[in-house]
Enzyme design. Sequence first.
Site: not given
Ligand code: GLA
Length: 631
Positions: A144, A297
């Site tokens: 991210e 995710e």
């Molecule tokens: C993001 C991050 C993960 C985790 C999630 C939690 O997507 O990439 O590592 O922290 O949030 O919602």
Amino acid sequence: MPLLFGGDYNPEQWPPDVWAQDVRLMREAGVNLVTVGVFSWAALEPEPGRYDFGWLDTVLDLLHDNGIGVALSTPTASPPPWLGHRHPDTLPQGPDGIRRHYGSRNQYCPSSPVFRAAALAIAGALAARYAHHPALRLWHIGNEYGPSCHCGQCAERFRGWLKERYGDLDSLNAAWGTAVWSQRYSAWAEVLPPLRVPYVVNPLQDLDYQRFGSDILLECYTAERDAVRGHNPAVPVTTNFMDFYRHTDGWAWAVETDVVSLDTYPDPNDPGAGMRGAMSKDIMRSLGGGRPWLLMEQSPGAASWRPVATPKRPGLNRLWSLQAVARGADGVLHFQWRASRQGAERAHGAMVPHAGPDSRVFREICSLGAELARLSEVDGLLGERVPADVAIVLDWDAWRAAELPHQPHDGFRYVDRLTEYYEPLWRANITCDFARAGGRFRDYRLVLVPNLYQVTPAAAANLAAYVEVGGTVVLGPFSGVADPDERIFTGGWPGPWQDVFGVRVEEHWPLPEGVVLDVDSAELGDFTASTWAEWAQARGADVVAQVRGGPLDGRPVVLRNRYGAGTAWYIATLPAAEALARLLARVCADTGVEPVVPGLPPGVEAVRRGDWVFLLDHNDDTAEIRHAVPD
Ligand code: GLA
Ligand code: ZN
């Protein structure tokens, strides 16, 4: 290859005896891909230059022996404390000049040569060891990408970036409009990131720093990508995007990935979450040019960073997972496999929750795994495209510029504008792609531009050419206002498009909360509007709707113009939702845009992918559907 199914796996949080149980449960759930190593830097390199790959060897071998593939991450989103401790200049600074310390994650300065070298070293070492590991399916670079830094090293790189863009200091002064408020620079060394200043900062300095911020992070990403690719070019590379994230330019980033991947966490308490999820999924498909993408995710339960972290109700994770497949994903992954007992995310949902496998959540995960395995078997689905006749223009620069400080309405939010146009089409089961402002519009029957404050000459010509040869465009308000140097167009708006839309806007007329505009329209039916209006005048366009009463009495707010062989609609306000839905229904009917399945009950989503039509019921009650699905 089957549909990918799994999640982030963080074995370093657990003793090895749990790993054996993990793979047993993964097999039970049908997991075939796990993302390993996202936050493993400190475990892999406990001291500078001393690697400990033993545990990862064991984990990857164990996964492989059990038929589970791996998306291996470069662990560079969270450097170990030793890096920041020894090299404080690897730590980022806020615009306030204050350093952000370790003890969390994301604590790196993208311009720091020391950080870069350390990141490339660990990425290279990982790749040297695992690039040919039989479990490896995908590289996942960083995590991210997003936070920015305002330190001296970034200032130096920013000056380099500005020299590339503007050439010399005179051109920078001209572009930034430094004649205003005595901001003229006499030497490059004086030029800074937008730091904390006494009053509002120079708008183009602000915008350029946002552009630079995306570029410098992209440079970090591509450097790591190239480092791992060098060891085995056959392994595809991705990094995970967030939905509706202004700081990294999705179009610029997507072309640097082999597969686009999405992290998405719609709020289960939000009645619009199904629609918002669909929108971010359509954006991912579009960023990849229609190619299959990966849902990297989502939470099987709660997202612990929400103020109220309500879990997904039974069935909701399945619904949103199938929505991803319907909208073009070839994989459905989660954050995370096993719920953490410790650390900041100890309250976050997981595929194996704290309660253990004897739980509603794990049972739902197992049935989802089985269902995705069945879907993997059908012909004409995986790898297939999602057809769309409508494109919505999405432009990061225009987004940033519209939201700079001291615009006419500081509540004017770009994503809200896109959502207002997307939502009625989603409700009507009309599939949309997203397109860049300079994109290939001729593939679409209809192009919607809910807002495009900033217009480049190329984008101006692209849209005009599309209309001229017969295309239909709907353009929303506060558009065609400024050029990419944040210079306001003079002589009326929408600047270069006054002829195309047959309208001239003299003044923007933002409305305070509570003020409702009454609008008369014989063609669409009377309606109300709010938040934004304009002092506009038709210059060749037909007036479809105009304001009744108040200072804007009689001013047109919906205009339709014939331009060449095409039709250009200009909407100078924000109509109430039902009115905008009527207007868009009308335009869709005019252009022959049809729903995937007509006449479905409200809340039932229909999407076509390849040979299949997905019907997704977002209602709590059972919906009865009596319509025949078209071939
Ligand atoms: C993001 C991050 C993960 C985790 C999630 C939690 O997507 O990439 O590592 O922290 O949030 O919602
Ligand atoms: Zn920095």
